[in-house]
Design a protein around this motif. Structure first.
Motif, PDB file in Angstrom:
ATOM      1  N   GLY A  39     -11.349  -4.810   2.468  1.00  0.00           N
ATOM      2  CA  GLY A  39     -11.623  -4.921   3.236  1.00  0.00           C
ATOM      3  C   GLY A  39     -11.838  -6.032   4.390  1.00  0.00           C
ATOM      4  N   ARG A  40     -10.777  -7.014   4.089  1.00  0.00           N
ATOM      5  CA  ARG A  40     -10.727  -7.374   4.840  1.00  0.00           C
ATOM      6  C   ARG A  40      -9.380  -8.980   5.066  1.00  0.00           C
ATOM      7  NH1 ARG A  40     -15.677  -9.530   6.488  1.00  0.00           N
ATOM      8  NH2 ARG A  40     -15.614 -11.699   7.415  1.00  0.00           N
ATOM      9  N   PRO A 158      -0.112   0.637  -3.039  1.00  0.00           N
ATOM     10  CA  PRO A 158      -1.436  -0.848  -3.243  1.00  0.00           C
ATOM     11  C   PRO A 158      -2.679  -1.053  -2.819  1.00  0.00           C
ATOM     12  CG  PRO A 158       0.221  -1.892  -2.870  1.00  0.00           C
ATOM     13  CD  PRO A 158       0.617  -0.297  -1.812  1.00  0.00           C
ATOM     14  N   PRO A 159      -3.615  -1.435  -3.329  1.00  0.00           N
ATOM     15  CA  PRO A 159      -5.005  -1.552  -2.590  1.00  0.00           C
ATOM     16  C   PRO A 159      -5.276  -3.379  -2.895  1.00  0.00           C
ATOM     17  CG  PRO A 159      -5.507  -1.650  -4.873  1.00  0.00           C
ATOM     18  CD  PRO A 159      -4.304  -0.618  -4.677  1.00  0.00           C
ATOM     19  N   ARG A 179       0.542  -6.751  12.439  1.00  0.00           N
ATOM     20  CA  ARG A 179      -0.691  -7.263  13.101  1.00  0.00           C
ATOM     21  C   ARG A 179      -1.558  -5.903  12.654  1.00  0.00           C
ATOM     22  NH1 ARG A 179      -0.939 -10.607  18.908  1.00  0.00           N
ATOM     23  NH2 ARG A 179      -0.289 -12.658  18.153  1.00  0.00           N
ATOM     24  N   THR A 180      -1.073  -4.934  13.743  1.00  0.00           N
ATOM     25  CA  THR A 180      -1.491  -3.840  13.827  1.00  0.00           C
ATOM     26  C   THR A 180      -1.545  -2.837  12.206  1.00  0.00           C
ATOM     27  OG1 THR A 180      -1.062  -3.009  16.040  1.00  0.00           O
ATOM     28  CG2 THR A 180      -2.530  -1.703  15.345  1.00  0.00           C
ATOM     29  N   GLU A 187      -9.416  -1.834   7.613  1.00  0.00           N
ATOM     30  CA  GLU A 187     -10.379  -1.113   8.017  1.00  0.00           C
ATOM     31  C   GLU A 187     -10.292  -0.222   6.861  1.00  0.00           C
ATOM     32  OE1 GLU A 187      -9.445  -1.400  12.124  1.00  0.00           O
ATOM     33  OE2 GLU A 187     -10.095  -3.265  11.986  1.00  0.00           O
ATOM     34  N   SER A 188      -8.893  -0.081   6.588  1.00  0.00           N
ATOM     35  CA  SER A 188      -9.126   0.981   5.662  1.00  0.00           C
ATOM     36  C   SER A 188      -9.809   0.619   3.586  1.00  0.00           C
ATOM     37  CB  SER A 188      -7.986   1.637   5.460  1.00  0.00           C
ATOM     38  OG  SER A 188      -7.106   1.441   4.770  1.00  0.00           O
ATOM     39  N   GLY A 189      -9.885  -0.682   3.820  1.00  0.00           N
ATOM     40  CA  GLY A 189     -10.867  -1.152   2.466  1.00  0.00           C
ATOM     41  C   GLY A 189      -9.853  -1.500   1.594  1.00  0.00           C
ATOM     42  N   ARG A 190      -8.821  -1.541   2.111  1.00  0.00           N
ATOM     43  CA  ARG A 190      -7.841  -2.741   1.053  1.00  0.00           C
ATOM     44  C   ARG A 190      -8.132  -4.144   1.652  1.00  0.00           C
ATOM     45  NH1 ARG A 190      -5.428   2.091   3.261  1.00  0.00           N
ATOM     46  NH2 ARG A 190      -4.043   3.263   0.903  1.00  0.00           N
ATOM     47  N   THR A 191      -7.415  -5.320   0.028  1.00  0.00           N
ATOM     48  CA  THR A 191      -7.240  -6.281   1.435  1.00  0.00           C
ATOM     49  C   THR A 191      -5.941  -6.526   1.425  1.00  0.00           C
ATOM     50  OG1 THR A 191      -8.498  -6.667  -1.400  1.00  0.00           O
ATOM     51  CG2 THR A 191      -8.016  -8.354  -1.078  1.00  0.00           C
TER      52      THR A 191
END
Lengths: 243, 191
Positions: A39-40, A158-159, A179-180, A187-191
């Protein structure tokens, strides 16, 4: 969804701890350690030659460290059961043989993980290479090669994404796209872990910052924490690194 | 992984160029020499190139980084490549062996035994794999080709009747040895 796969709290977490790497007599990394969280977007920043690429190469199992650990989901990269569906890696260049077409390159990667070949057109579309899939990689521009590397990393959806200097070789439109795109992934929870030596370009993209200089971590924390009393991340960076 | 490695080999234009030239030259030489087995003495060079290409092409455009991040178990990955290479080489070697035999029979009216075809196929496959193993070790196509061809064309005639003779029996020992060393080195070194 990726978080339903089990492994609990370590899912999507990158944990690097105490990495020491020597080449000949020079110590390239002297106890590098940090975490990148789901998420970050984590920015791994430092001047050229500070040890960013070496750290990422060890994380991805390309190089070996003399000491320390680099784990994804709590295990070393080489022990991942399904690397393509777990970590997408973008290293320098295209990562593809120049006499193959972009599509042929993605095809063998898809086959290595048993992914449906329909993913190839999906990722080509996603990175804006839909028209260039049948062109040989040798005829790609630098920016197109970088987009192909990103497409390769995204094949397994991949996450975790690890990117070494993803903005290098990109035109302003490409930089904006990356960037976008990376913000959306986080924001979709991936690293997302990315390295860069360009501070100004990244201040708006990263949540967390890790600063490396001469093989040592000199600062880490949220963007606000690392920037501290300085006017910008760039100023904080120059205050932190020796020259 | 074998499918991925086969996919790599088949989508590389150099693979087809090498095979095409090797088969063409082999047929031509067989007509010129008109003795089945001996054309292989020259056309084996093409198979050395094929083997070296299979492993050294990883080091063009940084493809090795992609390979090792999608197939990080290196011994499995390189073994898969060896198997894919054999799957491609055996049919080509059979064509070479058979074309030699058929042409010889047609020109000279003599009979070649199936055993000869099998021996030539085995020999050519071993030579290809030797090229691949040396390629994986030196990571440079030209250097690998020069080393293996130097061995096959220069060294072996000087060391007949020793364990270094380049016949199918000694190669059946040396090729697996080099394949094993290449796996070991590939596993340990920084990519």
């Amino acid at each position: 969804m990726w978080f339903s796969r089990g492994l609990g709290s370590l899912n999507g977490v990158i944990t690097i701890d105490g990495l020491v790497k020597r080449r000949g007599k020079t110590e390239i990394l002297s106890g590098v350690g940090f975490q990148a969280l789901p998420g970050r977007v984590t920015g791994f920043l430092g001047p050229n030659g500070a040890g960013k690429s070496s750290t990422l190469r060890i994380l991805l199992g390309l190089d070996r460290a003399q000491q320390g650990t680099a784990l994804v989901n709590g295990v070393p990269f080489v022990s991942l059961a399904d690397p393509v569906r777990t970590v997408g890696a973008v290293l320098d260049g295209s990562g593809a043989h120049r006499s193959r077409t972009g599509r042929a390159h993605l095809r063998w990667v898809a086959r290595s993980a048993g992914l449906p070949l329909s993913r190839i057109d999906e990722v080509l579309e996603l990175v804006g290479l839909a028209d260039a899939g049948s062109k040989r990689v040798g005829r790609y521009s630098l920016g197109m090669g970088r987009r192909l590397a990103l497409a390769t990393a995204l094949l397994g959806d991949p996450p975790v994404l690890v990117l070494d200097e993803p903005l290098n070789g990109l035109d302003p439109e490409g930089i904006r796209f990356i960037r976008t795109f990376l913000r959306e992934r986080a924001e979709s929870g991936r690293t997302v872990l990315l390295s860069s030596h360009l501070m100004g370009e990244l201040a708006e993209t990263v949540d967390d910052v890790v600063v490396i200089d001469r093989g040592r971590i000199v600062a880490q924390g949220t963007l606000a924490e690392v920037t501290g009393a300085h006017r910008s991340l760039e100023e904080a960076f120059f205050a932190l690194v020796s020259r | 992984m074998i499918r991925a490695e086969l996919s790599k080999l088949l989508s590389l234009p150099a693979t087809w160029v090498t095979l095409g030239w090797t088969l063409a030259v082999n047929v031509l030489l067989t007509f010129v020499i008109a003795v089945g087995g001996s054309a292989v003495a020259y056309s084996q060079a093409g198979f050395v190139v094929l083997g070296a290409l299979a492993t050294c092409s990883e080091y063009t455009g940084g493809q090795i980084r992609t390979t090792l991040t999608v197939m990080p178990r290196r011994v499995h990955q390189l073994t898969a490549k060896y198997i894919a290479l054999v799957a491609l080489t055996v049919p080509a070697a059979l064509v070479v062996a058979l074309s030699g035999t058929v042409i010889t029979m047609a020109v000279l009216g003599s009979w070649a035994v199936p055993w000869e075809v099998a021996e030539v196929t085995a020999y050519v496959t071993l030579v290809t794999l030797l090229g691949a193993a040396v390629g994986a070790l030196v990571r440079h196509t030209l250097a690998a080709v020069a080393l293996v061809i130097g061995y096959l064309f220069v060294v072996t005639p000087l060391v007949q009747d020793t364990v270094f003779a380049g016949d199918v029996v000694t190669l059946a020992f040396w090729t697996p040895a080099f394949l094993g060393i290449a796996l070991f080195v590939h596993r340990l070194r920084d990519a």
